[in-house]
Design a protein around this motif. Structure first.
Motif, PDB file in Angstrom:
ATOM      1  N   LEU A 211      11.021  20.459 -30.806  1.00 32.94           N
ATOM      2  CA  LEU A 211      12.251  20.310 -30.029  1.00 32.94           C
ATOM      3  C   LEU A 211      12.040  20.960 -28.671  1.00 32.94           C
ATOM      4  CD1 LEU A 211      15.183  19.552 -29.566  1.00 32.94           C
ATOM      5  CD2 LEU A 211      15.870  21.590 -30.862  1.00 32.94           C
ATOM      6  N   SER A 212      12.024  20.131 -27.626  1.00 32.38           N
ATOM      7  CA  SER A 212      11.786  20.607 -26.269  1.00 32.38           C
ATOM      8  C   SER A 212      13.112  20.818 -25.553  1.00 32.38           C
ATOM      9  CB  SER A 212      10.938  19.583 -25.503  1.00 32.38           C
ATOM     10  OG  SER A 212      10.890  19.887 -24.126  1.00 32.38           O
ATOM     11  N   THR A 213      13.267  21.993 -24.945  1.00 30.72           N
ATOM     12  CA  THR A 213      14.508  22.293 -24.223  1.00 30.72           C
ATOM     13  C   THR A 213      14.205  23.062 -22.952  1.00 30.72           C
ATOM     14  OG1 THR A 213      16.583  23.549 -24.306  1.00 30.72           O
ATOM     15  CG2 THR A 213      14.785  24.335 -25.707  1.00 30.72           C
ATOM     16  N   ARG A 214      14.941  22.735 -21.895  1.00 34.62           N
ATOM     17  CA  ARG A 214      14.783  23.469 -20.641  1.00 34.62           C
ATOM     18  C   ARG A 214      15.826  24.556 -20.481  1.00 34.62           C
ATOM     19  NH1 ARG A 214      18.641  21.629 -17.039  1.00 34.62           N
ATOM     20  NH2 ARG A 214      19.565  19.597 -17.514  1.00 34.62           N
ATOM     21  N   LYS A 215      16.882  24.515 -21.304  1.00 34.36           N
ATOM     22  CA  LYS A 215      17.981  25.461 -21.086  1.00 34.36           C
ATOM     23  C   LYS A 215      18.367  26.266 -22.322  1.00 34.36           C
ATOM     24  CE  LYS A 215      21.439  21.831 -21.886  1.00 34.36           C
ATOM     25  NZ  LYS A 215      22.612  21.125 -21.330  1.00 34.36           N
ATOM     26  N   GLY A 216      17.901  25.893 -23.519  1.00 35.47           N
ATOM     27  CA  GLY A 216      18.264  26.619 -24.726  1.00 35.47           C
ATOM     28  C   GLY A 216      19.728  26.420 -25.100  1.00 35.47           C
ATOM     29  N   ALA A 217      20.164  27.124 -26.142  1.00 42.92           N
ATOM     30  CA  ALA A 217      21.553  26.975 -26.592  1.00 42.92           C
ATOM     31  C   ALA A 217      21.930  28.119 -27.518  1.00 42.92           C
ATOM     32  CB  ALA A 217      21.750  25.637 -27.312  1.00 42.92           C
ATOM     33  N   TRP A 218      23.178  28.518 -27.463  1.00 43.56           N
ATOM     34  CA  TRP A 218      23.734  29.438 -28.448  1.00 43.56           C
ATOM     35  C   TRP A 218      24.140  28.614 -29.661  1.00 43.56           C
ATOM     36  CZ3 TRP A 218      22.817  34.324 -27.583  1.00 43.56           C
ATOM     37  CH2 TRP A 218      22.723  34.792 -26.273  1.00 43.56           C
ATOM     38  N   VAL A 219      23.477  28.815 -30.775  1.00 42.41           N
ATOM     39  CA  VAL A 219      23.689  27.981 -31.956  1.00 42.41           C
ATOM     40  C   VAL A 219      24.712  28.644 -32.877  1.00 42.41           C
ATOM     41  CG1 VAL A 219      22.613  26.831 -33.913  1.00 42.41           C
ATOM     42  CG2 VAL A 219      21.338  27.111 -31.776  1.00 42.41           C
ATOM     43  N   VAL A 220      25.768  27.897 -33.180  1.00 37.81           N
ATOM     44  CA  VAL A 220      26.866  28.393 -34.003  1.00 37.81           C
ATOM     45  C   VAL A 220      27.080  27.424 -35.156  1.00 37.81           C
ATOM     46  CG1 VAL A 220      29.272  29.158 -34.001  1.00 37.81           C
ATOM     47  CG2 VAL A 220      27.931  29.287 -31.897  1.00 37.81           C
ATOM     48  N   GLY A 221      27.318  27.942 -36.353  1.00 38.31           N
ATOM     49  CA  GLY A 221      27.592  27.095 -37.509  1.00 38.31           C
ATOM     50  C   GLY A 221      29.041  26.637 -37.549  1.00 38.31           C
ATOM     51  N   LYS A 299       9.852  24.159 -28.328  1.00 36.91           N
ATOM     52  CA  LYS A 299       8.948  24.060 -27.191  1.00 36.91           C
ATOM     53  C   LYS A 299       9.749  24.190 -25.899  1.00 36.91           C
ATOM     54  CE  LYS A 299       5.185  23.211 -27.611  1.00 36.91           C
ATOM     55  NZ  LYS A 299       3.998  24.067 -27.885  1.00 36.91           N
ATOM     56  N   THR A 300       9.064  24.583 -24.842  1.00 41.68           N
ATOM     57  CA  THR A 300       9.708  24.684 -23.536  1.00 41.68           C
ATOM     58  C   THR A 300       9.907  23.286 -22.942  1.00 41.68           C
ATOM     59  OG1 THR A 300       7.535  25.004 -22.528  1.00 41.68           O
ATOM     60  CG2 THR A 300       8.809  26.991 -23.093  1.00 41.68           C
ATOM     61  N   ASN A 301      10.363  23.256 -21.714  1.00 36.70           N
ATOM     62  CA  ASN A 301      10.690  22.003 -21.052  1.00 36.70           C
ATOM     63  C   ASN A 301       9.483  21.060 -20.969  1.00 36.70           C
ATOM     64  OD1 ASN A 301      12.430  20.262 -19.692  1.00 36.70           O
ATOM     65  ND2 ASN A 301      11.835  21.044 -17.693  1.00 36.70           N
ATOM     66  N   LEU A 302       9.719  19.777 -21.218  1.00 36.79           N
ATOM     67  CA  LEU A 302       8.666  18.764 -21.119  1.00 36.79           C
ATOM     68  C   LEU A 302       8.258  18.588 -19.659  1.00 36.79           C
ATOM     69  CD1 LEU A 302       6.972  16.431 -22.356  1.00 36.79           C
ATOM     70  CD2 LEU A 302       8.980  14.962 -22.050  1.00 36.79           C
ATOM     71  N   CYS A 303       6.940  18.561 -19.418  1.00 39.76           N
ATOM     72  CA  CYS A 303       6.428  18.420 -18.051  1.00 39.76           C
ATOM     73  C   CYS A 303       5.665  17.122 -17.818  1.00 39.76           C
ATOM     74  CB  CYS A 303       5.520  19.592 -17.698  1.00 39.76           C
ATOM     75  SG  CYS A 303       6.402  21.115 -17.376  1.00 39.76           S
ATOM     76  N   GLY A 304       5.029  16.592 -18.856  1.00 38.29           N
ATOM     77  CA  GLY A 304       4.238  15.387 -18.656  1.00 38.29           C
ATOM     78  C   GLY A 304       3.608  14.897 -19.943  1.00 38.29           C
ATOM     79  N   PHE A 305       2.868  13.785 -19.818  1.00 40.56           N
ATOM     80  CA  PHE A 305       2.240  13.128 -20.961  1.00 40.56           C
ATOM     81  C   PHE A 305       0.730  13.071 -20.781  1.00 40.56           C
ATOM     82  CE2 PHE A 305       6.550  11.650 -21.121  1.00 40.56           C
ATOM     83  CZ  PHE A 305       6.814  11.314 -22.431  1.00 40.56           C
ATOM     84  N   THR A 306       0.040  13.035 -21.917  1.00 39.66           N
ATOM     85  CA  THR A 306      -1.360  12.623 -21.949  1.00 39.66           C
ATOM     86  C   THR A 306      -1.393  11.288 -22.705  1.00 39.66           C
ATOM     87  OG1 THR A 306      -1.867  13.724 -24.056  1.00 39.66           O
ATOM     88  CG2 THR A 306      -2.050  15.051 -22.039  1.00 39.66           C
ATOM     89  N   ASP A 314       5.270  25.736 -20.416  1.00 40.29           N
ATOM     90  CA  ASP A 314       4.508  26.965 -20.628  1.00 40.29           C
ATOM     91  C   ASP A 314       3.007  26.728 -20.671  1.00 40.29           C
ATOM     92  OD1 ASP A 314       4.331  25.645 -23.013  1.00 40.29           O
ATOM     93  OD2 ASP A 314       5.104  27.282 -24.254  1.00 40.29           O
ATOM     94  N   GLY A 315       2.593  25.476 -20.407  1.00 40.30           N
ATOM     95  CA  GLY A 315       1.167  25.155 -20.373  1.00 40.30           C
ATOM     96  C   GLY A 315       0.596  24.661 -21.686  1.00 40.30           C
ATOM     97  N   THR A 316       1.371  24.721 -22.755  1.00 43.08           N
ATOM     98  CA  THR A 316       0.884  24.241 -24.053  1.00 43.08           C
ATOM     99  C   THR A 316       0.882  22.723 -24.096  1.00 43.08           C
ATOM    100  OG1 THR A 316       3.094  24.357 -25.023  1.00 43.08           O
ATOM    101  CG2 THR A 316       1.695  26.311 -25.232  1.00 43.08           C
ATOM    102  N   VAL A 317       0.019  22.182 -24.949  1.00 40.40           N
ATOM    103  CA  VAL A 317      -0.101  20.737 -25.129  1.00 40.40           C
ATOM    104  C   VAL A 317      -0.057  20.438 -26.623  1.00 40.40           C
ATOM    105  CG1 VAL A 317      -1.524  18.685 -24.753  1.00 40.40           C
ATOM    106  CG2 VAL A 317      -1.514  20.530 -23.047  1.00 40.40           C
ATOM    107  N   GLU A 318       0.723  19.451 -26.990  1.00 36.37           N
ATOM    108  CA  GLU A 318       0.763  18.985 -28.379  1.00 36.37           C
ATOM    109  C   GLU A 318       0.184  17.576 -28.417  1.00 36.37           C
ATOM    110  OE1 GLU A 318       1.366  20.673 -30.976  1.00 36.37           O
ATOM    111  OE2 GLU A 318       2.228  22.467 -30.030  1.00 36.37           O
TER     112      GLU A 318
END
Length: 418
Positions: A211-221, A299-306, A314-318
């Motif tokens: 789950l990629s997010t650029r802003k996060g969220a306060w999660v409440v049930g 995951k952090t914000n999506l930046c691009g595709f391979t 954050d520089g990680t690649v999946e």
């Protein structure tokens, strides 16, 4: 004098508009482009129109979201599956005899002020049926209830390398259930209500879900203190009074502390940029548990595709990603309305109190349900249409145009500043 009112759409907003028109002694005519009532809440596994996914459950309780003059059946649960909510709409429509005022499989293609609009306030309306036959109408007032989930926003083109990606890309409006993702590696982009729901659901079927997010969220049930529904506790005169009396920083600190004691949002990769009173709240019962069990990875914000993967902020690649689901929202479009009304930023409608275009005089057009709220929408729409019809019939009057524009600009600056 306003007498004959057009209602565009027979979803939740359209139904209460028909009912309120009848209460006010007006003649409603509703055009619905599909073959049944319910709008967005009518699940269809095969459809080109926007509809909900198979498993969707409401985020607001039946006690808070029902129409004021028609309580939900006692045997309904507090939070409804979409099929039960649709059944409630059917009961509501049948109880008040609303169906006879609805014409199905009729699409409104054109709604324009008549040449004598400044005196009559009337509208020329053109519709087309499923055979393509056009019909012309004249109405004294128009209530637009077609909703704001009409045009999916998919920012795929904004990401470098998307052309070479070999996996599947889709928007959440195409999603019906998780069957297509069984055993696959999936990335969900966006942490709104749909993003949270889809990520949790897909993670139970997929081999791995991100789950990629650029802003996060306060999660409440959905469940609050004493086992009561969240909105019954959080939305009350008492809590509203506390918000007005106590410092905003104190409320933010106390509320966030309670949530972080349940699960540390930073540790879970959910920590939002916004304070809790500024928005960014996600109602979801399953998301933290799926993260805890490893079925879902933040995951952090999506930046691009391979060619076969995705690159994150954050520089990680999946790698070896089979599908990307964009839960990136919708754009409210009303192609049947005059372009002159879409004078806001990005061509959006400028609306006084989220209802009336300030440029129309007399004010005989109103947009229903085009807002976001922290609580249930249906009761607010009910109040909107009561007000709109009072304005239509000159029982009450709007502010002068300059004042309306000032209010719109002020609300827009507050929203953008959040």
């Amino acid at each position: 004098m306003v007498r004959r009112v057009l209602v565009i759409g027979a979803g939740a907003s359209g139904l209460v508009c028909i009912k309120t028109c009848l209460d006010e002694g007006l003649e409603p005519v509703c055009f619905e482009s599909s073959d049944d009532i319910g709008g967005l809440w009518r699940f269809e596994s095969e459809s080109e129109r926007t509809s909900i996914y198979r498993s969707l459950v409401t985020n607001t309780s039946k006690e808070m979201m029902c129409f004021s003059d028609f309580p939900m059946p006692a045997d309904y649960p507090n939070y409804l599956h979409n099929a039960q909510l649709l059944q409630y709409y059917r009961l509501y429509a049948d109880h008040f005899g609303l169906r006879r005022h609805i014409r199905f499989q009729i699409k409104v293609t054109h709604a324009r002020p008549r040449p004598d609009f400044s005196q009559s306030g009337q509208w020329d309306v053109i519709t087309v049926d499923r055979e393509g036959l056009e019909e012309k109408h004249i109405f004294d007032g128009v209530l637009v209830c077609s909703g704001h989930y009409t045009q999916p926003i998919c920012p795929l083109g904004e990401f470098p390398g998307h052309e070479q990606f070999t996996g599947r890309c889709l928007h959440s409006w195409e999603y019906k259930d998780a069957d297509d993702f069984r055993g696959k590696r999936v990335v969900v982009v966006g942490i709104g209500s749909s993003g949270g729901d889809l990520a949790a659901e897909i993670s139970r079927s997929a081999a791995k879900t991100f789950l990629s997010t650029r802003k996060g969220a306060w999660v409440v049930g959905r469940m609050s203190s004493g086992g009561l529904p969240l909105d019954m506790i959080a939305i009350s005169r008492f809590t509203n009074t506390l918000k007005n009396l106590l410092p905003k920083r104190l409320i933010n600190w106390a509320s966030e502390r309670v949530l972080n004691q349940k699960y540390d949002h930073r540790l879970y990769g959910l920590m939002p940029r916004k304070r809790i009173l500024d928005g960014g709240v996600l109602i979801n019962d399953d998301l933290p548990g799926r993260i805890l069990q490893g079925g879902l990875v933040m995951k952090t914000n999506l930046c691009g595709f391979t060619a076969s993967g995705l690159v994150f902020e954050d520089g990680t690649v999946e790698e070896d990603i089979d599908a990307v689901v964009f839960c990136t929202g919708y754009r409210a479009v009303f192609p049947f309305l005059p372009l002159s009304l879409s004078d806001g930023p990005g061509g959006e409608l400028s609306l006084y109190k989220r209802v009336f275009p300030p440029s129309l005089e007399p004010p005989t057009l109103a947009i229903m349900g085009l807002f976001r709220t922290k609580g249930p929408i249906m009761p607010i729409v009910e109040m909107q249409v009561r007000w709109a019809l009072k304005v239509f019939t000159s029982s009450c009057h709007l502010a002068i145009k300059e004042r309306m524009l000032c209010v719109i600009d002020s609300e827009r600056r507050i929203f953008m500043g959040r």
